[in-house]
Scaffold this motif. Structure first.
Motif, mmCIF file in Angstrom:
data_model
loop_
_atom_site.group_PDB
_atom_site.id
_atom_site.type_symbol
_atom_site.label_atom_id
_atom_site.label_comp_id
_atom_site.label_asym_id
_atom_site.label_seq_id
_atom_site.Cartn_x
_atom_site.Cartn_y
_atom_site.Cartn_z
ATOM 1 N N THR A 57 0.937 -1.124 -0.143
ATOM 2 C CA THR A 57 0.151 0.010 0.205
ATOM 3 C C THR A 57 0.895 1.231 0.062
ATOM 4 O OG1 THR A 57 -0.099 -0.045 2.369
ATOM 5 C CG2 THR A 57 -1.915 -1.128 1.029
ATOM 6 N N GLY A 58 0.158 2.312 0.049
ATOM 7 C CA GLY A 58 1.050 3.631 -0.190
ATOM 8 C C GLY A 58 1.681 3.978 -1.216
ATOM 9 N N ARG A 59 1.170 3.864 -2.500
ATOM 10 C CA ARG A 59 1.946 3.950 -3.635
ATOM 11 C C ARG A 59 1.100 4.467 -4.635
ATOM 12 N NH1 ARG A 59 4.288 -1.323 -5.758
ATOM 13 N NH2 ARG A 59 2.190 -1.935 -5.002
ATOM 14 N N HIS A 60 1.595 5.356 -6.001
ATOM 15 C CA HIS A 60 0.923 5.659 -6.775
ATOM 16 C C HIS A 60 1.531 4.727 -7.979
ATOM 17 C CE1 HIS A 60 0.447 7.899 -10.476
ATOM 18 N NE2 HIS A 60 -1.085 8.156 -10.094
ATOM 19 N N LEU A 61 0.736 3.875 -8.866
ATOM 20 C CA LEU A 61 1.318 2.939 -9.810
ATOM 21 C C LEU A 61 0.615 3.615 -11.084
ATOM 22 C CD1 LEU A 61 0.989 -0.429 -8.201
ATOM 23 C CD2 LEU A 61 3.133 1.191 -8.355
ATOM 24 N N ARG A 62 1.357 3.630 -12.171
ATOM 25 C CA ARG A 62 0.852 4.023 -13.427
ATOM 26 C C ARG A 62 1.194 2.969 -14.348
ATOM 27 N NH1 ARG A 62 -0.394 9.185 -15.466
ATOM 28 N NH2 ARG A 62 -0.715 9.073 -17.754
ATOM 29 N N TYR A 63 0.404 2.581 -15.076
ATOM 30 C CA TYR A 63 0.787 1.216 -16.217
ATOM 31 C C TYR A 63 0.496 1.994 -17.630
ATOM 32 C CZ TYR A 63 0.228 -1.905 -12.232
ATOM 33 O OH TYR A 63 0.418 -2.437 -11.070
ATOM 34 N N LYS A 64 1.037 1.164 -18.500
ATOM 35 C CA LYS A 64 1.067 1.566 -19.722
ATOM 36 C C LYS A 64 -0.167 1.937 -20.546
ATOM 37 C CE LYS A 64 2.136 -1.277 -23.136
ATOM 38 N NZ LYS A 64 2.555 -2.497 -23.991
ATOM 39 N N ASN A 65 -0.365 2.919 -21.337
ATOM 40 C CA ASN A 65 -1.816 3.099 -21.973
ATOM 41 C C ASN A 65 -2.064 2.052 -22.603
ATOM 42 O OD1 ASN A 65 -2.168 5.795 -21.149
ATOM 43 N ND2 ASN A 65 -1.364 6.628 -23.235
#
Length: 98
Positions: A57-65
Motif C-alpha cells: 500500500t501507499g503507492r501511486h502506480l501508473r500502467y502503460k496506456n
C-alpha cells in the motif's frame, strides 16, 4: 463516502489480529475517463486495503496506456483463488501490486 467506508473497515479487528481493511481489496474508480468521448485511458482507480498482505500500500502506480482495467480484476480474482486465465478484455493479470 469512500473515505468513511475505509475508516470504518479500519476500526474492525478480525480474528487474525488484522483489520477488516487489511484483509480486504476495494476498487474505487470509473471505467470511463472521458464520458464525452467514451475514452477509457488514464482511469483514476483506487485500490484500497492490503488484501491480507498481498498488496503493498501507499503507492501511486501508473500502467502503460492501453492496459485493460480487467487486468486488475483478473489479478484480484487470482488472489482470491480463482483459476481464471482471462476476464473480460484482460490481456493478463497486472504485475507490481504485491
Amino acid at each position: 463516502r469512500f473515505s468513511y467506508l475505509l475508516a470504518r473497515l479500519k476500526q474492525v479487528r478480525e480474528a487474525n489480529g488484522k483489520t477488516l481493511l487489511e484483509n480486504s481489496m476495494l476498487v474505487y474508480g470509473s471505467g470511463i475517463s472521458d464520458g464525452d468521448r467514451h475514452n477509457h485511458d488514464d482511469l483514476p482507480i483506487i485500490l484500497a486495503g492490503s488484501g491480507g498482505g498481498r498488496i503493498t500500500t501507499g503507492r501511486h502506480l501508473r500502467y502503460k496506456n492501453g492496459t485493460p482495467l480487467c487486468n486488475l480484476y483478473l489479478w484480484m480474482m487470482r488472489q482470491m483463488g480463482a483459476k481464471a486465465d482471462r476476464f473480460g478484455d484482460s490481456t493478463g493479470a497486472l504485475t507490481g501490486l504485491g
